[in-house]
Design a protein around this motif. Structure first.
Motif, mmCIF file in Angstrom:
data_model
loop_
_atom_site.group_PDB
_atom_site.id
_atom_site.type_symbol
_atom_site.label_atom_id
_atom_site.label_comp_id
_atom_site.label_asym_id
_atom_site.label_seq_id
_atom_site.Cartn_x
_atom_site.Cartn_y
_atom_site.Cartn_z
ATOM 1 N N GLN A 26 9.144 -9.228 6.836
ATOM 2 C CA GLN A 26 9.313 -8.323 5.695
ATOM 3 C C GLN A 26 8.323 -8.676 4.567
ATOM 4 O OE1 GLN A 26 13.331 -7.981 4.350
ATOM 5 N NE2 GLN A 26 12.837 -6.358 2.911
ATOM 6 N N THR A 29 4.929 -7.454 5.707
ATOM 7 C CA THR A 29 4.802 -5.994 5.722
ATOM 8 C C THR A 29 4.747 -5.435 4.305
ATOM 9 O OG1 THR A 29 6.076 -5.994 7.769
ATOM 10 C CG2 THR A 29 5.820 -3.879 6.660
ATOM 11 N N GLN A 30 5.654 -5.905 3.450
ATOM 12 C CA GLN A 30 5.688 -5.357 2.095
ATOM 13 C C GLN A 30 4.477 -5.811 1.285
ATOM 14 O OE1 GLN A 30 9.701 -6.100 0.673
ATOM 15 N NE2 GLN A 30 10.480 -4.378 1.876
ATOM 16 N N HIS A 33 1.797 -3.409 1.973
ATOM 17 C CA HIS A 33 1.792 -2.156 1.209
ATOM 18 C C HIS A 33 0.965 -2.324 -0.074
ATOM 19 C CE1 HIS A 33 4.814 -1.340 4.038
ATOM 20 N NE2 HIS A 33 5.897 -1.546 3.324
ATOM 21 N N TRP A 34 1.142 -3.489 -0.732
ATOM 22 C CA TRP A 34 0.387 -3.742 -1.967
ATOM 23 C C TRP A 34 -1.096 -3.868 -1.690
ATOM 24 C CZ3 TRP A 34 2.189 -2.778 -6.550
ATOM 25 C CH2 TRP A 34 3.574 -2.749 -6.730
ATOM 26 N N ARG A 357 5.216 -5.844 11.626
ATOM 27 C CA ARG A 357 5.720 -4.582 11.094
ATOM 28 C C ARG A 357 7.237 -4.706 11.055
ATOM 29 N NH1 ARG A 357 3.848 -1.124 14.877
ATOM 30 N NH2 ARG A 357 1.759 -0.877 14.078
ATOM 31 N N PRO A 361 12.888 -1.219 7.673
ATOM 32 C CA PRO A 361 12.562 -0.771 6.314
ATOM 33 C C PRO A 361 13.562 0.296 5.873
ATOM 34 C CG PRO A 361 11.180 0.375 7.886
ATOM 35 C CD PRO A 361 12.013 -0.614 8.678
ATOM 36 N N GLU A 365 10.632 3.611 2.412
ATOM 37 C CA GLU A 365 9.513 2.723 2.732
ATOM 38 C C GLU A 365 8.829 3.174 4.025
ATOM 39 O OE1 GLU A 365 10.654 -1.376 3.209
ATOM 40 O OE2 GLU A 365 8.591 -2.028 3.552
ATOM 41 N N TYR A 370 4.756 3.465 6.617
ATOM 42 C CA TYR A 370 4.744 3.091 8.035
ATOM 43 C C TYR A 370 3.942 4.095 8.866
ATOM 44 C CZ TYR A 370 7.922 -0.889 8.100
ATOM 45 O OH TYR A 370 8.472 -2.132 7.946
#
Ligand SMILES: [Zn+2]
Length: 396
Positions: A26, A29-30, A33-34, A357, A361, A365, A370
């Protein structure tokens, strides 16, 4: 009535990874995103520096002292832009593409290997993209209002061209491809291809274990260049045949359902929209950024301004792009299940993708970030399929 419970089976698959592994996935993956946002900011900063230094302007001017040479000027303005931005963005690329991946244990490739590939990819990218940009500036000069339409068509045609060429000229630069060795894995893939009508004359194995330990395969090319390429990870002694079936079935689904052609058409259409937005915003952007002697959108000296706009539009379009890409992924899973009935093989392969991945989520999200449906959703669909087809043998 059977006692098979798809929800419990899905939970059991997800529980194969300890909670700490899910938490790490997590975070990875998160954080990713940033990276989309930071990466865009780095690109914008690089383009702004290039604009201020007049890199593209000088490159275009250098070849036009005596007479206008719009094709060459556009090519050189683009080549200078992409070469300098490759250099400026190198630390960021090394952080996001190698260092971070290493920290999370997702690659064991030495930095020198990564750097070599990044350099080769960069040189090829500069040449190929600059040729494309040269053509786009021609379209802007010839069709000042409708160039986005032509550009969309050119980008789609270019996508087809690359689809044809990639297996022949691009992929062999990064990995070694050889005919798959005889044995149970190859026999199974040949039988699968015959069953659904995928050409089986070219089944290749490549040294994908160099980059990752994932079970990866692809069916690519078209016309005479179609072939099935499988990572050597799938040919290791303890390879799980059911898992290979699930994954190869998914890839055959992409091929048989023409997903790549759908995506090429979608990206061509998206390019048209992006072109019209960039055209409308260019004068405003040029004014806000200070002009720097750029005469208009047809002037290759303004390429950095155009690229800043494209980067911003691209970030804002990320959720729409991801959503479009998720559909064929769901479809390919369905194809694998319907034709090869290997729900547990597919689920075992999916569990291995959780590392990069995260599996569960939130819906928001998933929609925003994704490009594949969440693993929890995909495994649940496989288990629902299993519940509906209990007792049927794997096919063929
Ligand atoms: Zn896929």
């Amino acid at each position: 009535m059977s006692s098979f419970d798809p929800a419990a089976a899905t939970a059991a698959y997800l529980a194969q990874l300890p909670p700490a592994a899910h938490e790490k996935a997590q975070a990875y993956t998160q954080g990713g995103h940033w990276l989309i946002l930071w990466g865009a900011l780095v690109s914008i900063l690089a383009a702004w520096i290039i604009l201020r230094l007049g890199v593209s302007r000088r490159a275009a001017a250098a070849v036009q002292r005596r007479r206008p040479r719009p094709w060459l000027a556009a090519f050189l303005a683009a080549a200078a832009f992409f070469a300098v931005s490759w250099v400026i963005e190198l630390p960021w690329a090394a952080y996001s593409g190698w260092w971070r991946e290493t920290q999370y244990g997702l690659t064991s490739q030495p930095v020198a290997g990564w750097m070599t590939e990044h350099l080769i990819g960069g040189v090829m990218g500069v040449v190929v993209v600059s040729l494309l940009i040269m053509l786009i500036y021609f379209l802007i000069r010839r069709a000042p209002r409708l160039w986005p339409v032509w550009t969309g068509l050119v980008v789609s045609a270019f996508g087809l061209f690359m689809l044809f060429l990639a297996p022949l000229f691009i992929e062999p630069i990064f990995n070694k491809y050889e005919p798959a060795p005889p044995g149970p894995v190859r026999d199974m893939v040949v039988a699968m291809g015959r069953q659904v009508g995928v050409p089986t004359d070219k089944i290749l194995v490549y040294n994908g274990s160099k980059q990752s330990n994932r079970y990866t395969a692809n069916v690519s090319g078209f016309l005479g260049t179609s072939r099935i390429a499988m990572s050597d990870v799938m040919f290791k002694k303890d390879a799980d045949l059911a898992e290979v079936r699930g994954v190869v079935g998914h890839e055959m689904g992409h091929y048989k359902r023409g997903h790549l052609f759908e995506l090429i058409a979608f990206f061509g259409f998206g390019t048209m929209i992006m072109g019209f937005i960039a055209q409308a915003l260019f004068p405003v952007a040029a004014r806000l950024l200070g002009g720097w002697g750029v005469t208009g959108i047809a002037d290759p000296a303004g390429l950095p301004i155009l690229m800043i706009l494209v980067t911003i539009i691209g970030v804002l379009a990320t959720p729409a792009i991801n959503t479009m890409v998720r559909f064929p992924e769901s479809d390919a899973d369905r194809y694998s299940l319907e034709n090869f009935n290997e729900p547990d093989g597919l689920a075992r392969a999916l569990v291995k993708t959780i590392d990069y991945r995260a599996a569960t989520p939130s819906k928001l999200e998933e929609v925003l970030f994704y490009d594949h449906p969440a693993v929890s959703v995909r495994i649940r669909r496989a288990m629902d399929w299993k519940a509906a087809h209990l007792g049927e043998p794997p096919r063929p």
